[in-house]
Design an enzyme around this catalytic site. Structure first.
Site, PDB file in Angstrom:
ATOM      1  N   GLN A 112      15.261  72.912  51.719  1.00  0.00           N
ATOM      2  CA  GLN A 112      16.665  72.796  51.328  1.00  0.00           C
ATOM      3  C   GLN A 112      16.784  72.797  49.808  1.00  0.00           C
ATOM      4  OE1 GLN A 112      18.212  68.892  51.809  1.00  0.00           O
ATOM      5  NE2 GLN A 112      20.329  69.530  52.066  1.00  0.00           N
ATOM      6  N   SER A 115      19.934  69.739  45.719  1.00  0.00           N
ATOM      7  CA  SER A 115      19.996  68.849  44.556  1.00  0.00           C
ATOM      8  C   SER A 115      19.491  69.544  43.296  1.00  0.00           C
ATOM      9  CB  SER A 115      19.160  67.595  44.811  1.00  0.00           C
ATOM     10  OG  SER A 115      19.714  66.820  45.842  1.00  0.00           O
ATOM     11  N   SER A 147      11.925  68.820  49.566  1.00  0.00           N
ATOM     12  CA  SER A 147      10.839  68.487  50.494  1.00  0.00           C
ATOM     13  C   SER A 147      10.246  69.759  51.081  1.00  0.00           C
ATOM     14  CB  SER A 147      11.361  67.601  51.630  1.00  0.00           C
ATOM     15  OG  SER A 147      11.924  66.415  51.138  1.00  0.00           O
ATOM     16  N   GLU A 230      21.998  66.583  58.572  1.00  0.00           N
ATOM     17  CA  GLU A 230      20.836  65.983  57.923  1.00  0.00           C
ATOM     18  C   GLU A 230      20.848  64.473  58.099  1.00  0.00           C
ATOM     19  OE1 GLU A 230      18.705  65.867  53.527  1.00  0.00           O
ATOM     20  OE2 GLU A 230      20.850  66.271  53.654  1.00  0.00           O
ATOM     21  N   GLU A 363      24.814  55.129  47.580  1.00  0.00           N
ATOM     22  CA  GLU A 363      26.102  54.916  46.933  1.00  0.00           C
ATOM     23  C   GLU A 363      27.137  55.936  47.423  1.00  0.00           C
ATOM     24  OE1 GLU A 363      22.969  52.965  44.797  1.00  0.00           O
ATOM     25  OE2 GLU A 363      23.187  55.041  45.433  1.00  0.00           O
TER      26      GLU A 363
END
Length: 393
Positions: A112, A115, A147, A230, A363
């Site tokens: 993926q 980020s 990952s 996910e 968060e």
């Protein structure tokens, strides 16, 4: 409509035609996919039968009892839990036919590319650019915390295609070939000593428009399907009682009475109860999935998963004392999967620190639960209608 009795019969007939003891693993998995017994809720021709999702358990139980091989789901978890449902929801017929079979059989591993160093919690602020060039897109940027990128053939990727639009609206979703020129994977060594995560550099990577998922500019909408799946995959995995992180610490308590104290006993009981509540809540969540797509509830489960893992592993280290700080493999390994339970307490303690970051930071997930589950007012967002190119970075 297919029911449990019909699926039981189908499974028995399939096993009779493909005996696990004498059928090569790759041939067995291919035949299972073609028979519609891979994921029964997918359409016919794509590994399924269009049956209720709940009936997958009927097939799995019959195959497991016969000693049938599985598709090593932990190794291909990103493909199964994230890429596949997104391709099913937004892919073209050609994309579904090309990708879903090899993905489910484990022939092609997925990662993926979401980020970025400057867009972690605020994923919509991503800066990786995709510029149209005829029938291709030229992609340049950097992704991080990827990952299994070192093992992956394919990646799900979001990139900015229109910097003049607000950050959520100028994004497009692609499938990226990790073997293409311009894709560079570098390991990120973690506190555990190993490198399951990576940073990925994309330099003028050419992606055909045929590998775009969804409409141009609809990447955020497509990505939400990925992210919701996910979080369910991470936080809602099926476990037996005392499965997961609570198992080793409960076993150590029973087997080593010399380690016990009254304070630790009370904390262990509290965490055992919380782990059991989380496990049963996961069962309930999977039952809800039978009726439709995952929603924000998966964020709550992932939140609980991260907190419990960190608290339980901390308790285990306290219980074991100096012994709890040790583990036997500190080498720079490049693992295909994370093995929490199969490693030592010290490893579990260190690795669980990442649980509150991966799959969405705690968060951000707290905001999702507050707004979409509890119905609380949204936090003020002054950048919602500002063009991405005008945002401070």
């Amino acid at each position: 409509m297919t029911d449990a009795a019909e699926l039981t019969t189908r499974t028995q007939e399939f096993l009779a035609a493909n005996p696990p003891a004498t059928t090569a693993r790759e041939d067995f998995l291919k035949a299972r996919f073609e028979a519609g017994l891979a994921w029964v809720h997918y359409p016919e021709g794509l590994g399924g039968l269009g049956a209720p999702r709940s009936l997958q358990a009927v097939v799995d139980a019959g195959l497991e009892a016969a000693g049938a091989p599985d598709n090593d789901p932990r190794r291909i978890g990103i493909g199964l839990g994230m890429a596949a449902p997104t391709i099913l929801a937004f892919g073209t017929d050609e994309q579904k036919q090309r990708f879903l079979g090899p993905l489910w059989r484990g022939e092609e591993v997925w990662c993926q590319l979401f980020s970025e160093p400057g867009a972690g919690s605020d994923l919509a602020a991503l800066g990786t650019r995709a510029v149209r060039d005829g029938e291709d897109w030229i992609v340049t940027g950097q992704k991080v915390w990827t990952s299994n990128a070192h093992n992956a053939r394919w990646a799900i990727l979001i990139a900015r295609t229109d910097p003049d639009l607000p950050k959520h609206r100028g994004i497009t979703y692609f499938v990226c070939d990790m073997t293409d020129p311009g894709v560079e994977v570098r390991p990120l060594r973690q506190i555990t000593g190993e490198a399951e995560f990576n940073e990925v550099f994309l330099t003028d990577v050419r992606i055909p428009d045929a590998h775009r998922l969804g409409e141009i500019g609809d990447g955020w909408k497509v990505a939400q399907t990925t992210l919701m799946n996910e979080r369910v995959a991470i936080g809602g995995m099926r476990l037996p009682r005392e499965g997961g992180m609570i198992g080793p610490v409960a076993a150590a308590w029973r087997e080593r009475p010399e380690l016990r104290t009254r304070d630790l006993h009370q904390r262990l009981v509290e965490l055992w109860v919380e782990a059991e509540v989380a496990r049963l809540s996961g069962e309930r969540l999977r039952q809800q999935l039978v009726a439709g797509q995952p929603g924000p509830e998966g964020s709550g489960m992932k939140l609980t998963f991260a907190r419990l893992n960190q608290e339980i592993s901390g308790l285990e280290v306290e219980l074991l004392g100096e012994e709890g700080l040790l583990y036997d493999d500190w080498t720079m390994r490049r693992p295909e999967l994370v093995d929490f339970v199969g490693r030592e307490a010290g490893y579990r303690y260190l690795r669980s620190k990442g649980n509150s970051i991966e799959g969405g930071t705690s968060e951000v997930l707290l905001n999702i639960v507050a707004e979409r589950v509890l119905g609380l007012p949204s936090e003020p967002r002054t950048d919602k209608d500002v063009a991405w190119k005008d945002l401070a970075r």
